[in-house]
Design a protein around this motif. Structure first.
Motif, PDB file in Angstrom:
ATOM      1  N   ALA A  65      -2.507  18.560   2.740  1.00  0.00           N
ATOM      2  CA  ALA A  65      -2.716  20.007   2.858  1.00  0.00           C
ATOM      3  C   ALA A  65      -3.199  20.541   1.511  1.00  0.00           C
ATOM      4  O   ALA A  65      -2.731  20.114   0.457  1.00  0.00           O
ATOM      5  N   ALA A  66      -4.155  21.484   1.537  1.00  0.00           N
ATOM      6  CA  ALA A  66      -4.527  22.173   0.303  1.00  0.00           C
ATOM      7  C   ALA A  66      -3.333  22.990  -0.151  1.00  0.00           C
ATOM      8  O   ALA A  66      -2.704  23.693   0.643  1.00  0.00           O
ATOM      9  N   LYS A  67      -3.011  22.907  -1.420  1.00  0.00           N
ATOM     10  CA  LYS A  67      -1.821  23.596  -1.921  1.00  0.00           C
ATOM     11  C   LYS A  67      -2.126  24.515  -3.096  1.00  0.00           C
ATOM     12  O   LYS A  67      -1.498  25.546  -3.251  1.00  0.00           O
ATOM     13  N   ARG A  68      -3.121  24.130  -3.919  1.00  0.00           N
ATOM     14  CA  ARG A  68      -3.467  24.923  -5.103  1.00  0.00           C
ATOM     15  C   ARG A  68      -4.878  25.480  -4.924  1.00  0.00           C
ATOM     16  O   ARG A  68      -5.836  24.718  -4.843  1.00  0.00           O
ATOM     17  N   GLU A  94       5.125  19.053  -5.670  1.00  0.00           N
ATOM     18  CA  GLU A  94       4.510  19.300  -4.366  1.00  0.00           C
ATOM     19  C   GLU A  94       5.344  20.286  -3.561  1.00  0.00           C
ATOM     20  O   GLU A  94       6.544  20.086  -3.370  1.00  0.00           O
ATOM     21  N   ALA A  95       4.699  21.353  -3.095  1.00  0.00           N
ATOM     22  CA  ALA A  95       5.363  22.322  -2.221  1.00  0.00           C
ATOM     23  C   ALA A  95       5.119  21.894  -0.777  1.00  0.00           C
ATOM     24  O   ALA A  95       4.015  22.033  -0.255  1.00  0.00           O
ATOM     25  N   PHE A  96       6.160  21.381  -0.133  1.00  0.00           N
ATOM     26  CA  PHE A  96       6.003  20.822   1.215  1.00  0.00           C
ATOM     27  C   PHE A  96       6.406  21.859   2.252  1.00  0.00           C
ATOM     28  O   PHE A  96       7.481  21.813   2.838  1.00  0.00           O
ATOM     29  N   GLY A  97       5.517  22.788   2.462  1.00  0.00           N
ATOM     30  CA  GLY A  97       5.742  23.877   3.394  1.00  0.00           C
ATOM     31  C   GLY A  97       4.652  24.906   3.188  1.00  0.00           C
ATOM     32  O   GLY A  97       3.757  24.742   2.355  1.00  0.00           O
ATOM     33  N   PRO A  98       4.670  26.017   3.942  1.00  0.00           N
ATOM     34  CA  PRO A  98       3.543  26.961   3.957  1.00  0.00           C
ATOM     35  C   PRO A  98       3.488  27.895   2.745  1.00  0.00           C
ATOM     36  O   PRO A  98       3.446  29.121   2.877  1.00  0.00           O
ATOM     37  N   ALA A 102      -7.668  21.760 -11.571  1.00  0.00           N
ATOM     38  CA  ALA A 102      -7.543  20.844 -10.436  1.00  0.00           C
ATOM     39  C   ALA A 102      -6.924  19.516 -10.865  1.00  0.00           C
ATOM     40  O   ALA A 102      -6.084  18.952 -10.154  1.00  0.00           O
ATOM     41  N   ASN A 103      -7.335  19.017 -12.024  1.00  0.00           N
ATOM     42  CA  ASN A 103      -6.839  17.718 -12.492  1.00  0.00           C
ATOM     43  C   ASN A 103      -5.494  17.810 -13.209  1.00  0.00           C
ATOM     44  O   ASN A 103      -4.890  16.771 -13.509  1.00  0.00           O
ATOM     45  N   ASP A 104      -5.011  19.019 -13.467  1.00  0.00           N
ATOM     46  CA  ASP A 104      -3.737  19.189 -14.168  1.00  0.00           C
ATOM     47  C   ASP A 104      -2.587  19.045 -13.176  1.00  0.00           C
ATOM     48  O   ASP A 104      -1.835  19.979 -12.910  1.00  0.00           O
ATOM     49  N   SER A 105      -2.486  17.851 -12.640  1.00  0.00           N
ATOM     50  CA  SER A 105      -1.473  17.551 -11.631  1.00  0.00           C
ATOM     51  C   SER A 105      -1.167  16.060 -11.709  1.00  0.00           C
ATOM     52  O   SER A 105      -2.058  15.252 -11.989  1.00  0.00           O
ATOM     53  N   PRO A 106       0.082  15.679 -11.460  1.00  0.00           N
ATOM     54  CA  PRO A 106       0.386  14.248 -11.429  1.00  0.00           C
ATOM     55  C   PRO A 106      -0.187  13.554 -10.201  1.00  0.00           C
ATOM     56  O   PRO A 106      -0.209  12.324 -10.131  1.00  0.00           O
ATOM     57  N   PHE A 107      -0.652  14.346  -9.226  1.00  0.00           N
ATOM     58  CA  PHE A 107      -1.139  13.788  -7.968  1.00  0.00           C
ATOM     59  C   PHE A 107      -2.663  13.708  -7.946  1.00  0.00           C
ATOM     60  O   PHE A 107      -3.348  14.402  -8.692  1.00  0.00           O
ATOM     61  N   GLY A 108      -3.178  12.875  -7.056  1.00  0.00           N
ATOM     62  CA  GLY A 108      -4.621  12.761  -6.895  1.00  0.00           C
ATOM     63  C   GLY A 108      -4.963  12.216  -5.524  1.00  0.00           C
ATOM     64  O   GLY A 108      -5.638  11.198  -5.400  1.00  0.00           O
ATOM     65  N   LEU A 109      -4.489  12.908  -4.479  1.00  0.00           N
ATOM     66  CA  LEU A 109      -4.711  12.415  -3.117  1.00  0.00           C
ATOM     67  C   LEU A 109      -6.102  12.807  -2.629  1.00  0.00           C
ATOM     68  O   LEU A 109      -6.989  11.979  -2.487  1.00  0.00           O
ATOM     69  N   SER A 110      -6.324  14.101  -2.393  1.00  0.00           N
ATOM     70  CA  SER A 110      -7.649  14.544  -1.976  1.00  0.00           C
ATOM     71  C   SER A 110      -7.960  15.864  -2.656  1.00  0.00           C
ATOM     72  O   SER A 110      -7.192  16.351  -3.503  1.00  0.00           O
ATOM     73  N   VAL A 167       0.876  -1.172   0.000  1.00  0.00           N
ATOM     74  CA  VAL A 167       0.000   0.000   0.000  1.00  0.00           C
ATOM     75  C   VAL A 167       0.911   1.218   0.000  1.00  0.00           C
ATOM     76  O   VAL A 167       1.846   1.298   0.819  1.00  0.00           O
ATOM     77  N   LEU A 168       0.667   2.163  -0.912  1.00  0.00           N
ATOM     78  CA  LEU A 168       1.501   3.358  -1.016  1.00  0.00           C
ATOM     79  C   LEU A 168       0.648   4.611  -0.863  1.00  0.00           C
ATOM     80  O   LEU A 168      -0.377   4.749  -1.528  1.00  0.00           O
ATOM     81  N   GLU A 169       1.086   5.500   0.019  1.00  0.00           N
ATOM     82  CA  GLU A 169       0.492   6.839   0.118  1.00  0.00           C
ATOM     83  C   GLU A 169       1.630   7.807  -0.100  1.00  0.00           C
ATOM     84  O   GLU A 169       2.502   7.975   0.744  1.00  0.00           O
ATOM     85  N   LEU A 170       1.617   8.452  -1.275  1.00  0.00           N
ATOM     86  CA  LEU A 170       2.753   9.280  -1.681  1.00  0.00           C
ATOM     87  C   LEU A 170       2.369  10.760  -1.624  1.00  0.00           C
ATOM     88  O   LEU A 170       1.604  11.173  -0.768  1.00  0.00           O
ATOM     89  N   GLY A 171       2.877  11.547  -2.531  1.00  0.00           N
ATOM     90  CA  GLY A 171       2.683  12.985  -2.436  1.00  0.00           C
ATOM     91  C   GLY A 171       1.279  13.436  -2.789  1.00  0.00           C
ATOM     92  O   GLY A 171       0.448  12.669  -3.275  1.00  0.00           O
ATOM     93  N   GLY A 172       1.040  14.699  -2.544  1.00  0.00           N
ATOM     94  CA  GLY A 172      -0.236  15.303  -2.904  1.00  0.00           C
ATOM     95  C   GLY A 172      -0.051  16.779  -3.187  1.00  0.00           C
ATOM     96  O   GLY A 172       0.818  17.437  -2.611  1.00  0.00           O
TER      97      GLY A 172
END
Length: 461
Positions: free
Chosen positions: A270-273, A365-369, A386-394, A232-237
């Protein structure tokens, strides 16, 4: 990377540990296998008794372990204590629900008869020792949300924690030992990343779960695939936070600040975009920037601090590179954007606008504030961004329109859609993502069944 406690508020190395040698790793693998042979036969009531005791101890320890967590990775102290309490809650939830979640299942009578059987039962059985490779950002919660369901299912755990939180890792081993779990049920492996491959290849390890970076996820998945082991993998977001005209702007802006800067912005969910409809973009931006500026940055041991230091010097440098690249590409800094003078790995709450697809921060992913602000002409464009990202966490969506909500549920590429609030994990709800955010699910019944042998038991007529 050395296995050491380095205070991110000062940069001071407080304690260094020797990595376990091959003999100690072998001893712990032998113990895990031996313990599993007997622990797997214990009943749910006994497992629940032990896990509830661990929850009691963790709540009692919240002040002490909270200070350890803050010292090791910089989390503001109130958030560190809250993390301990949340972990205790999850332990109690699994203690109370595991038997029901893993109860035997009986197929429909017609299907049983059609198969020629007199009786068919589907049973959930434990797999064995499970290796958990866990990150530093929620050093208690990330581990407990694996350990609680794994232990309740009858598995045993081997923890390879991030090298900058060794005291927290050792505390967790001791916590389960003090709670009365048999020796070998949960063990911490003080090893570097280079040693993970050999552990995962060992035939006694039956599965693995990883929360962390994409490179780490690829490495674990590659080895596990070669060895044909479940992962099971939980990676970036890089979660979107969409604001539509029907939203409560004041509340949306307040929640947006927390959603971006909780845990000093060092959270996969964390919400980033921040993608805001044209009609309300300027009004939201004004409120959001004001809220980001108002956050109190400082000593994470101070009860009033809202944003502490980043966990490492490298982490701050990586964040700065993303911001600098965006600025060179034409982004506008609405607040923050410059590291402060003085000790510690601090970075101010920052908002960037004018983001383009060519900027690294749009894809990474920007990992900070640091928040990025986008303008959307309509719902369709909001979904595209929203979908123009390699990630799809939440994802987070603010709207009062039910038809809009249905569209977002249908079209957003994410493992979760949170309306008029911020993404949060809860033991009763499945957690995980799609695309390069990983696969599989943690928490809920889905999470506890990930590391079970789903066994069909067929009895002839």
């Amino acid at each position: 990377m050395p296995i050491a406690t380095v205070n991110p508020a000062t940069g001071e190395t407080l304690k260094t540990y020797q990595a376990m040698d091959e003999q100690e790793i072998e001893r712990r693998l032998e113990l895990a296998e031996a313990t599993f042979r007997t622990y797997r036969t214990t009943g749910f009531a006994e497992r629940a008794r032990l896990l509830n005791r661990a929850a009691d101890l963790l709540e009692e320890d919240q002040e002490e372990i909270g200070r350890v967590v803050t010292t090791e990775m910089g989390k503001p102290i109130r958030q560190a204590r809250a993390e301990a309490v949340k972990c205790a809650k999850a332990m109690r939830w699994y203690a109370g629900h595991a038997e029901e979640l893993l109860a035997d299942e009986t197929p429909a009578d017609a299907d049983v008869r059609d198969s020629g059987a007199s009786r068919v039962v589907v049973r959930y059985r434990p797999l064995g020792p499970v290796l958990a490779v866990m990150p530093w950002n929620f050093p208690l919660w990330q581990v407990v949300r694996f350990a609680a369901p794994a232990l309740m299912a009858g598995n045993v755990g081997l923890l390879k924690h991030a090298s900058n939180v060794p005291q927290t890792a050792l505390y967790l081993e001791d916590l389960f030992h003090r709670a009365g779990f048999p020796e070998g049920c949960f063990q911490t492996l003080l090893i570097g990343s280079a040693a993970v491959d050999d552990v995962l290849r060992d035939e006694r390890v039956k599965a693995a779960t990883l929360t962390g970076s994409e490179p780490a996820g690829r490495a674990v998945a590659s080895t596990a695939g070669e060895m044909i082991k479940k992962t099971v993998l939980e990676l970036g977001g890089s979660d979107p936070f969409v604001v539509m005209p029907s939203a409560d702007l004041d509340r949306a802006a307040r929640v947006a600040v927390t959603a971006r800067c909780q845990n000093t912005g060092q959270s996969c969910i964390a919400a980033k975009r921040f993608i805001v409809h044209d009609d309300v973009h300027d009004a939201f931006a004004e409120r959001f920037v004001a809220g980001m500026k108002a956050l109190r940055v400082g000593d994470p041991m101070d009860e009033e601090t809202e944003v502490g230091p980043l966990s490492s010097e490298r982490g701050r440098a990586d964040l700065e590179e993303l911001v600098d690249d965006a600025v060179r590409g034409g982004a506008t800094v609405l607040c923050g954007g410059e590291r402060p003078d003085g000790p510690g790995w601090y970075y101010p709450p920052t908002v960037l606008s004018g983001i383009t697809r060519e900027m690294r921060i749009h894809r990474e992913e920007a990992f900070g504030p640091v928040a990025t602000l986008y303008r959307a002409a309509d719902l369709d464009e909001a979904v595209l961004i929203a979908n123009d990202s390699p990630f799809g966490l939440s994802s987070n969506v603010w709207t009062g329109d039910e038809a809009e909500a249905d569209r977002f549920i249908r079209d957003l590429e994410a493992g979760g859609v949170f309306f008029n609030g911020m993404t949060a994990s809860h033991p009763a709800f499945p957690f995980g993502g799609v695309k390069r955010s990983g696969y599989g699910r943690e928490l809920s019944g889905h999470g506890i069944r990930e590391f079970c042998n789903i066994t069909t038991v067929w009895h002839g007529a």
